[in-house]
Write a protein that holds these residues in place. Structure first.
Motif, PDB file in Angstrom:
ATOM      1  N   ILE A   1       0.840  -1.205   0.000  1.00  0.00           N
ATOM      2  CA  ILE A   1       0.000   0.000   0.000  1.00  0.00           C
ATOM      3  C   ILE A   1       0.874   1.253   0.000  1.00  0.00           C
ATOM      4  CG2 ILE A   1      -1.672   1.341   1.319  1.00  0.00           C
ATOM      5  CD1 ILE A   1      -2.843  -1.126  -0.105  1.00  0.00           C
ATOM      6  N   GLU A   2       1.926   1.256   0.800  1.00  0.00           N
ATOM      7  CA  GLU A   2       2.816   2.414   0.860  1.00  0.00           C
ATOM      8  C   GLU A   2       3.521   2.627  -0.474  1.00  0.00           C
ATOM      9  OE1 GLU A   2       3.318   4.810   3.047  1.00  0.00           O
ATOM     10  OE2 GLU A   2       1.705   3.982   4.261  1.00  0.00           O
ATOM     11  N   PHE A   3       3.905   1.535  -1.138  1.00  0.00           N
ATOM     12  CA  PHE A   3       4.574   1.642  -2.439  1.00  0.00           C
ATOM     13  C   PHE A   3       3.646   2.304  -3.454  1.00  0.00           C
ATOM     14  CE2 PHE A   3       5.613  -0.024  -6.647  1.00  0.00           C
ATOM     15  CZ  PHE A   3       6.972   0.264  -6.733  1.00  0.00           C
ATOM     16  N   VAL A   4       2.398   1.859  -3.486  1.00  0.00           N
ATOM     17  CA  VAL A   4       1.444   2.433  -4.437  1.00  0.00           C
ATOM     18  C   VAL A   4       1.128   3.882  -4.087  1.00  0.00           C
ATOM     19  CG1 VAL A   4      -0.895   2.270  -5.363  1.00  0.00           C
ATOM     20  CG2 VAL A   4       0.433   0.187  -4.972  1.00  0.00           C
ATOM     21  N   ALA A   5       1.008   4.175  -2.799  1.00  0.00           N
ATOM     22  CA  ALA A   5       0.730   5.546  -2.391  1.00  0.00           C
ATOM     23  C   ALA A   5       1.861   6.480  -2.802  1.00  0.00           C
ATOM     24  CB  ALA A   5       0.522   5.614  -0.879  1.00  0.00           C
ATOM     25  N   ALA A   6       3.093   5.965  -2.769  1.00  0.00           N
ATOM     26  CA  ALA A   6       4.250   6.762  -3.168  1.00  0.00           C
ATOM     27  C   ALA A   6       4.379   6.879  -4.680  1.00  0.00           C
ATOM     28  CB  ALA A   6       5.526   6.155  -2.582  1.00  0.00           C
ATOM     29  N   HIS A   7       3.835   5.884  -5.405  1.00  0.00           N
ATOM     30  CA  HIS A   7       3.941   5.863  -6.876  1.00  0.00           C
ATOM     31  C   HIS A   7       2.568   5.566  -7.478  1.00  0.00           C
ATOM     32  CE1 HIS A   7       8.292   5.726  -6.282  1.00  0.00           C
ATOM     33  NE2 HIS A   7       8.123   4.675  -5.513  1.00  0.00           N
TER      34      HIS A   7
ATOM     35  N   ASP B   1      -8.071  10.113  -4.226  1.00  0.00           N
ATOM     36  CA  ASP B   1      -7.535  10.323  -2.883  1.00  0.00           C
ATOM     37  C   ASP B   1      -6.612   9.162  -2.523  1.00  0.00           C
ATOM     38  OD1 ASP B   1      -7.020  10.896  -0.249  1.00  0.00           O
ATOM     39  OD2 ASP B   1      -9.047  10.514   0.474  1.00  0.00           O
ATOM     40  N   VAL B   2      -5.317   9.345  -2.743  1.00  0.00           N
ATOM     41  CA  VAL B   2      -4.344   8.285  -2.466  1.00  0.00           C
ATOM     42  C   VAL B   2      -4.304   7.965  -0.976  1.00  0.00           C
ATOM     43  CG1 VAL B   2      -1.891   7.687  -2.529  1.00  0.00           C
ATOM     44  CG2 VAL B   2      -2.934   8.822  -4.484  1.00  0.00           C
ATOM     45  N   GLU B   3      -4.503   8.972  -0.134  1.00  0.00           N
ATOM     46  CA  GLU B   3      -4.448   8.752   1.307  1.00  0.00           C
ATOM     47  C   GLU B   3      -5.540   7.807   1.784  1.00  0.00           C
ATOM     48  OE1 GLU B   3      -2.159   9.674   3.553  1.00  0.00           O
ATOM     49  OE2 GLU B   3      -1.035  10.337   1.789  1.00  0.00           O
ATOM     50  N   GLN B   4      -6.577   7.649   0.979  1.00  0.00           N
ATOM     51  CA  GLN B   4      -7.662   6.743   1.351  1.00  0.00           C
ATOM     52  C   GLN B   4      -7.142   5.324   1.547  1.00  0.00           C
ATOM     53  OE1 GLN B   4     -11.640   7.066  -0.590  1.00  0.00           O
ATOM     54  NE2 GLN B   4     -11.191   5.025  -1.361  1.00  0.00           N
ATOM     55  N   MET B   5      -6.159   4.935   0.734  1.00  0.00           N
ATOM     56  CA  MET B   5      -5.575   3.598   0.865  1.00  0.00           C
ATOM     57  C   MET B   5      -4.955   3.403   2.237  1.00  0.00           C
ATOM     58  SD  MET B   5      -3.686   2.698  -2.722  1.00  0.00           S
ATOM     59  CE  MET B   5      -2.879   4.290  -2.879  1.00  0.00           C
ATOM     60  N   ARG B   6      -4.170   4.398   2.652  1.00  0.00           N
ATOM     61  CA  ARG B   6      -3.491   4.298   3.949  1.00  0.00           C
ATOM     62  C   ARG B   6      -4.504   4.226   5.095  1.00  0.00           C
ATOM     63  NH1 ARG B   6       0.407   8.411   1.718  1.00  0.00           N
ATOM     64  NH2 ARG B   6       2.409   7.339   1.446  1.00  0.00           N
ATOM     65  N   ARG B   7      -5.586   4.976   4.996  1.00  0.00           N
ATOM     66  CA  ARG B   7      -6.574   4.987   6.065  1.00  0.00           C
ATOM     67  C   ARG B   7      -7.317   3.664   6.176  1.00  0.00           C
ATOM     68  NH1 ARG B   7      -7.715  10.073   3.712  1.00  0.00           N
ATOM     69  NH2 ARG B   7      -9.636   9.245   2.785  1.00  0.00           N
ATOM     70  N   GLN B   8      -7.623   3.057   5.043  1.00  0.00           N
ATOM     71  CA  GLN B   8      -8.466   1.865   5.047  1.00  0.00           C
ATOM     72  C   GLN B   8      -7.682   0.553   5.143  1.00  0.00           C
ATOM     73  OE1 GLN B   8     -10.985   2.145   1.587  1.00  0.00           O
ATOM     74  NE2 GLN B   8     -12.285   3.700   2.499  1.00  0.00           N
ATOM     75  N   ALA B   9      -6.409   0.577   4.805  1.00  0.00           N
ATOM     76  CA  ALA B   9      -5.626  -0.665   4.766  1.00  0.00           C
ATOM     77  C   ALA B   9      -5.620  -1.424   6.091  1.00  0.00           C
ATOM     78  CB  ALA B   9      -4.192  -0.366   4.304  1.00  0.00           C
ATOM     79  N   PRO B  10      -5.377  -0.794   7.235  1.00  0.00           N
ATOM     80  CA  PRO B  10      -5.381  -1.558   8.490  1.00  0.00           C
ATOM     81  C   PRO B  10      -6.716  -2.227   8.780  1.00  0.00           C
ATOM     82  CG  PRO B  10      -4.321   0.583   8.800  1.00  0.00           C
ATOM     83  CD  PRO B  10      -4.988   0.614   7.455  1.00  0.00           C
ATOM     84  N   ARG B  11      -7.826  -1.547   8.483  1.00  0.00           N
ATOM     85  CA  ARG B  11      -9.141  -2.135   8.712  1.00  0.00           C
ATOM     86  C   ARG B  11      -9.372  -3.320   7.786  1.00  0.00           C
ATOM     87  NH1 ARG B  11     -12.714   2.531   7.151  1.00  0.00           N
ATOM     88  NH2 ARG B  11     -14.399   1.077   7.653  1.00  0.00           N
ATOM     89  N   MET B  12      -8.941  -3.188   6.550  1.00  0.00           N
ATOM     90  CA  MET B  12      -9.103  -4.285   5.599  1.00  0.00           C
ATOM     91  C   MET B  12      -8.324  -5.515   6.047  1.00  0.00           C
ATOM     92  SD  MET B  12     -10.928  -3.549   2.737  1.00  0.00           S
ATOM     93  CE  MET B  12     -10.158  -4.407   1.364  1.00  0.00           C
ATOM     94  N   PHE B  13      -7.083  -5.300   6.474  1.00  0.00           N
ATOM     95  CA  PHE B  13      -6.282  -6.460   6.863  1.00  0.00           C
ATOM     96  C   PHE B  13      -6.827  -7.093   8.137  1.00  0.00           C
ATOM     97  CE2 PHE B  13      -2.858  -9.056   8.385  1.00  0.00           C
ATOM     98  CZ  PHE B  13      -2.393  -9.635   7.218  1.00  0.00           C
ATOM     99  N   ALA B  14      -7.404  -6.290   9.020  1.00  0.00           N
ATOM    100  CA  ALA B  14      -7.979  -6.843  10.247  1.00  0.00           C
ATOM    101  C   ALA B  14      -9.103  -7.825   9.925  1.00  0.00           C
ATOM    102  CB  ALA B  14      -8.503  -5.710  11.135  1.00  0.00           C
TER     103      ALA B  14
END
Length: 202
Positions: A97-103, A179-192
């Motif tokens: 997720i961080e890689f995609v958010a950066a690129h 909104d790229v930041e949306q990935m960072r916000r939702q990723a922890p909930r998705m993995f949970a």
């Protein structure tokens, strides 16, 4: 982006070209990116561009090689030395997720290549990347089952599809929302949610 005399070593010029494509892909449809647009973005002529790449297809192949090398390296770094298979899976998920958010241009290029009807070198590189990704996930799922951390009944093939599908889904939603930041916000909930479906019952 250029030296005082406008010339860069060949390897550096190729790297700058790849960066230019990734940057352009973050703001426009990759299929609309021409060699003229790439050259303009780099402040060079098309002739200078083609001294390092014989064709547009070669540029796209180099971009996908760059993506594969860096993404897999990022995943390996994230999972190295992690205490457990489940923790390693989570670390890899967040690293992707961080890689995609950066690129953000990277998924646009990948999705574009996978839609090509013909087997282009760049498309084959995407397929190689996905195969190597799956191998890493397969190993972690099997390790997790063997140590009892993951359910022994876990369908590893289905879990791999879900894992990659979660990343793709988050990416697509963020692209739709702009909104790229949306990935960072939702990723922890998705993995949970994903974690609850694969762990061993207490």
């Amino acid at each position: 982006m250029s030296t005082p005399n406008g010339k860069l070593p060949a390897d550096e010029r190729r790297a700058v070209t790849i960066e230019a494509v990734v940057q352009l892909a973050s703001v426009q449809n990759p299929s609309d990116i021409t060699t003229a647009a790439i050259a303009k973005h780099m402040h060079v002529t098309q002739g200078a561009l083609f001294r390092h790449f014989p064709s547009k297809g070669a540029i796209w192949q180099a971009v996908m090689e760059w993506v594969a090398e860096r993404l897999l390296s990022r995943l390996d770094q994230a999972s190295a030395g992690v205490a457990s298979p489940l923790a390693a899976l989570e670390a890899m998920f967040m690293a992707h997720i961080e890689f995609v958010a950066a690129h953000p241009g990277v998924p646009r290029v990948m999705f574009g290549e996978l839609q090509q009807p013909e087997p282009t070198p760049a498309k084959r590189m995407v397929q190689v990347l996905l195969a190597r990704y799956r191998e890493r996930l397969q190993a972690l799922f099997e390790q997790g089952k063997a140590c009892g951390e993951l359910s022994p009944a876990l369908d590893a093939d289905a879990a791999i599809l879900l894992f990659i599908g979660m990343v793709q889904g988050l990416v697509m939603q963020s692209l739709f929302a702009g909104d790229v930041e949306q990935m960072r916000r939702q990723a922890p909930r998705m993995f949970a949610v994903f974690r609850r479906g694969i762990v061993s019952a207490p």
